[in-house]
Motif scaffolding. Sequence first.
Motif, short mmCIF file in Angstrom:
data_model
loop_
_atom_site.label_atom_id
_atom_site.label_comp_id
_atom_site.label_asym_id
_atom_site.label_seq_id
_atom_site.Cartn_x
_atom_site.Cartn_y
_atom_site.Cartn_z
N GLY A 58 -2.64 7.08 -4.49
CA GLY A 58 -1.37 7.79 -4.50
C GLY A 58 -0.42 7.39 -3.39
N LEU A 59 -0.58 6.21 -2.87
CA LEU A 59 0.26 5.72 -1.77
C LEU A 59 0.93 4.41 -2.16
CD1 LEU A 59 -2.21 6.17 1.23
CD2 LEU A 59 -0.23 7.61 0.71
N THR A 60 1.95 4.05 -1.40
CA THR A 60 2.49 2.70 -1.46
C THR A 60 1.93 1.93 -0.26
OG1 THR A 60 4.41 3.17 -0.06
CG2 THR A 60 4.66 3.58 -2.45
N THR A 61 2.07 0.64 -0.30
CA THR A 61 1.60 -0.16 0.84
C THR A 61 2.36 0.21 2.11
OG1 THR A 61 0.92 -1.96 -0.62
CG2 THR A 61 1.29 -2.53 1.68
N LEU A 62 3.64 0.49 2.00
CA LEU A 62 4.42 0.88 3.19
C LEU A 62 3.95 2.23 3.73
CD1 LEU A 62 7.98 -0.31 2.18
CD2 LEU A 62 6.38 -1.40 3.75
N GLN A 63 3.59 3.16 2.85
CA GLN A 63 3.06 4.45 3.30
C GLN A 63 1.71 4.25 3.98
OE1 GLN A 63 3.12 6.55 -0.42
NE2 GLN A 63 5.21 7.28 -0.15
N TYR A 64 0.88 3.38 3.42
CA TYR A 64 -0.41 3.07 4.03
C TYR A 64 -0.20 2.48 5.43
CZ TYR A 64 -4.78 0.43 4.78
OH TYR A 64 -5.93 -0.11 5.30
N THR A 65 0.77 1.59 5.55
CA THR A 65 1.08 1.00 6.85
C THR A 65 1.50 2.09 7.83
OG1 THR A 65 1.74 -1.08 5.85
CG2 THR A 65 2.57 -0.64 8.07
N ALA A 66 2.37 2.99 7.39
CA ALA A 66 2.84 4.06 8.27
C ALA A 66 1.69 4.96 8.71
CB ALA A 66 3.92 4.89 7.57
N LEU A 67 0.79 5.31 7.78
CA LEU A 67 -0.36 6.13 8.14
C LEU A 67 -1.25 5.40 9.15
CD1 LEU A 67 -1.35 7.67 4.67
CD2 LEU A 67 -0.08 8.77 6.53
N SER A 68 -1.40 4.10 8.97
CA SER A 68 -2.21 3.30 9.91
C SER A 68 -1.58 3.30 11.30
CB SER A 68 -2.33 1.85 9.41
OG SER A 68 -3.00 1.79 8.19
N VAL A 69 -0.26 3.18 11.35
CA VAL A 69 0.45 3.20 12.62
C VAL A 69 0.26 4.56 13.29
CG1 VAL A 69 2.75 3.16 13.66
CG2 VAL A 69 2.10 1.41 12.00
N LEU A 70 0.36 5.63 12.51
CA LEU A 70 0.21 6.98 13.08
C LEU A 70 -1.20 7.24 13.56
CD1 LEU A 70 2.43 9.07 10.68
CD2 LEU A 70 2.84 8.60 13.10
N ARG A 71 -2.18 6.63 12.93
CA ARG A 71 -3.55 6.78 13.42
C ARG A 71 -3.68 6.14 14.80
NH1 ARG A 71 -7.90 4.33 9.71
NH2 ARG A 71 -6.58 2.52 10.08
N ALA A 72 -3.07 4.98 14.96
CA ALA A 72 -3.16 4.26 16.23
C ALA A 72 -2.26 4.88 17.30
CB ALA A 72 -2.78 2.80 16.03
#
Length: 160
Positions: free
Chosen positions: A41-55
């Motif tokens: 249920g995500l886009t690649t850009l949303q996945y990238t943003a979630l990854s950035v927020l984890r870090a």
Amino acid sequence: MITPAGADDTAESPEPRIIYLVKRVELIARAQLDAITREYGLTTLQYTALSVLRAQPGLSAAQLARRSFVSPQATTEMVGTLEAKGMIRREPDPGNRRVLRTHLTDAGRAALEACDRAADLLEERMLRDVAPHDAAALRRALTACASGLGAFTGAGAARA
């Protein structure tokens, strides 16, 4: 180039440009990553943003935009979508109430981890014919390339 009759016609063609190979890998990997993230249920850009927020938890929307390689306008929409999906939460910065700090929720972390597992498999498939030491060298080389190009932005980049 004209070759004399009877000359060897097996002349090697030039190797493809590295920039072409990087783009080819990016297009193939992006298409497959798009399919992976869509499953969750995500886009690649949303996945990238979630990854950035984890870090880097607690980023403002402007900081998230820069680190996710997305325009501020697109980030505003993306943050709204992720918040509506319950994957992130925003709260005012104690020092500046106009700035909203963004954090992953448990649902966002779960979606991110599921995508990570699938992305790990994709990366393993991509590197299956690459020796581990070569994969490490590739990672270092691509990081250095990104760093080298990081200084080049805008119209002057092609002329520099």
